[in-house]
Scaffold this motif. Structure first.
Motif, short mmCIF file in Angstrom:
data_model
loop_
_atom_site.label_atom_id
_atom_site.label_comp_id
_atom_site.label_asym_id
_atom_site.label_seq_id
_atom_site.Cartn_x
_atom_site.Cartn_y
_atom_site.Cartn_z
N ARG A 9 0.82 -1.20 0.00
CA ARG A 9 0.00 0.00 0.00
C ARG A 9 0.86 1.26 0.00
O ARG A 9 2.08 1.20 0.14
CB ARG A 9 -0.92 0.00 1.22
N ARG A 22 0.23 5.78 1.10
CA ARG A 22 -0.70 6.72 1.73
C ARG A 22 -1.08 7.81 0.74
O ARG A 22 -0.22 8.39 0.08
CB ARG A 22 -0.07 7.33 2.99
N ASP A 23 -2.38 8.05 0.65
CA ASP A 23 -2.85 9.11 -0.25
C ASP A 23 -2.65 10.48 0.38
O ASP A 23 -2.05 10.60 1.47
CB ASP A 23 -4.31 8.87 -0.65
N ASP A 56 -4.52 12.32 1.97
CA ASP A 56 -5.14 12.44 3.30
C ASP A 56 -4.50 11.53 4.33
O ASP A 56 -4.98 11.44 5.47
CB ASP A 56 -6.64 12.12 3.20
N GLY A 57 -3.45 10.81 3.91
CA GLY A 57 -2.76 9.90 4.83
C GLY A 57 -3.42 8.55 4.97
O GLY A 57 -3.01 7.74 5.82
N LYS A 58 -4.41 8.28 4.13
CA LYS A 58 -5.12 7.01 4.22
C LYS A 58 -4.43 5.95 3.36
O LYS A 58 -4.10 6.21 2.20
CB LYS A 58 -6.56 7.20 3.74
N PRO A 59 -4.21 4.74 3.90
CA PRO A 59 -3.56 3.68 3.10
C PRO A 59 -4.43 3.26 1.92
O PRO A 59 -5.64 3.06 2.07
CB PRO A 59 -3.38 2.53 4.09
N GLN A 60 -3.80 3.14 0.74
CA GLN A 60 -4.47 2.69 -0.47
C GLN A 60 -3.62 1.61 -1.14
O GLN A 60 -2.41 1.54 -0.93
CB GLN A 60 -4.67 3.86 -1.46
#
Length: 433
Positions: A363, A365-366, A368-372
């Motif tokens: 993964r 982090r996008d 916004d710091g969200k894992p993708q």
């Protein structure tokens, strides 16, 4: 593996992809059924655990007269929870098996059809004309003392070989040129393991439909890779990568091993289709939004490399039915082989979107710091044995010598020609210095 949300929300897209590949559409329905069964198993287990928790609280509050019945109910629920959790584990396994069975979704731009339906995008360079009888690479290589397939077969069996003298130097020269070019383009060079665990092989899509192509070391439960793509992808399994600065790129060198199952009678002469060869492989991790652009970059780097080798080639867009399990789109570069009067595959590059990374848990982090889930791409910069075969054929001369492309000369002692019986010492002059 493909995104389950896509299967749930747009099953017809996945079915259409299966049709384009010539694959079984019913696998999509099996995946949907397994997904529904797994969600129902999770719901049932959760509900029973909630009931069990309530029953445990009831035991504490029960009067002496009520306690035996409440205890019996709690005991029964405990057994039901255990059974439900076992059903959930079975449903998880069934879902994973059904999920692994469905290949990546084909990109809309991919040509329909099978192996013979690839579309030529462009042809580069002029096919050479010869005023003498053309020889194939094995005849040329044997005369140069560069290739020895007879002793390769004696030592290891059919489709093995020795590269000797100028053949060995050509291997090292091609590897040096490829790695040098890759590093200049921003790739991190990697010498990758040729043996990997099953998780890496499965995660990159080389088991299942491709299992017959793979050598397995059963005693140690390890696999010999057919490309360093496997090790390079597995290197970051279970990690969260920092892709804020752009794609993370590796140029991996490894020996590669392929059983060539089902290819009996094809290219049995020489070193075009062999069980072992060395290769320099490009591999990229990037965001899904960057994948198509990165795919074009990998193709451009492959074309630049073949231009340095002064080889005529064409770029083909591979048809859906000939795509590998992991690829959503694939380009091959086919170089001209004079002895066959045909273009043959020399390199390829595939966009695997999030398919491999989802299997391997890779993964980023996008914003916004969200894992993708990351995207992965691969591209062969140089499959060395086959490239040597092409070089010897394209650059052959009537006297048995072979022209050395200028880009390779620094690693071949400055020699402009390979000739039978030549000295391998550096040629005199500035290039040798």
């Amino acid at each position: 593996m493909i995104d389950l949300r896509l299967v749930r929300e747009q099953p017809d897209v996945v079915r259409a992809s299966q049709r384009a590949r010539g694959a079984d559409e019913s696998l999509v329905d099996a995946l949907l059924a397994a997904d529904a069964a797994r969600r129902e198993a999770v719901r049932r287990a959760d509900d029973l655990r909630a009931e069990q928790k309530a029953a445990s609280q009831a035991v504490k509050k029960a009067s002496p007269d009520e306690r035996p019945a409440v205890l019996e109910r709690a005991k029964k629920l405990a057994a039901e929870v255990k059974a439900a959790e076992e059903e959930q584990r079975a449903a998880d396994a069934a879902l994973r098996a059904a999920h692994l069975a469905v290949p990546n979704v084909v990109a809309p731009e991919v040509p329909p059809g099978g192996e013979d339906d690839a579309v030529t995008l462009r042809t580069v360079g002029t096919v050479p004309a010869y005023d003498f009888p053309v020889r194939d690479h094995l005849e040329i290589g044997e005369a140069l003392g560069a290739i020895d397939t007879e002793r390769g077969a004696k030592v290891s069996g059919a489709r093995f070989y020795f590269l000797t003298g100028p053949g060995a130097l050509l291997e090292f020269a091609l590897a040096q040129l490829a790695i040098t070019r890759a590093v200049a383009a921003g790739f991190t060079p990697v010498v990758a393991p040729a043996l990997v665990r099953p998780e890496a092989m499965e995660g990159t899509g080389f088991l299942g439909a491709h299992a017959e192509e793979v050598y397995r070391i059963e005693r140690d439960d390890l696999y010999l890779v057919g490309t360093s793509e496997v090790a390079l992808a597995g290197m970051h399994a279970g990690e969260v990568l920092d892709l804020a600065g752009g794609p993370r790129r590796y140029a991996g060198w490894s020996s590669c091993f392929r059983r060539e199952a089902g290819s009996y009678g094809k290219d049995t002469r020489g070193i075009i289709r062999v069980h072992w060869f060395d290769k320099v492989e490009m591999f990229s991790f990037c965001t899904p939004e960057e994948a198509a652009t990165e795919h074009a970059r990998l193709l451009a780097w492959e074309e630049e490399f073949l231009a340095l080798l002064e080889l005529p080639y064409r770029v083909v867009d591979i048809a859906a039915g000939d795509l590998g399990t992991s690829a959503t789109r694939k380009y091959d570069i086919e170089a001209w082989f004079p002895s066959q009067g045909a273009y043959r595959e020399l390199t390829s590059t595939s966009d695997c979107t999030t398919f491999q990374a989802r299997r391997l848990g890779i993964r980023y982090r996008d914003a916004d710091g969200k894992p993708q889930i990351a995207a992965t791409l691969n591209g062969t910069l140089c499959a060395i044995a086959r490239t040597i075969a092409c070089l010897l054929e394209v650059h052959q001369r009537s006297d048995g010598s072979v022209h050395v492309p200028e880009a390779l000369r620094p690693w071949l002692g400055g020699h402009e020609l390979l000739t039978p019986g030549m000295s391998l010492a550096a040629a005199p002059g500035p290039a040798a210095a």
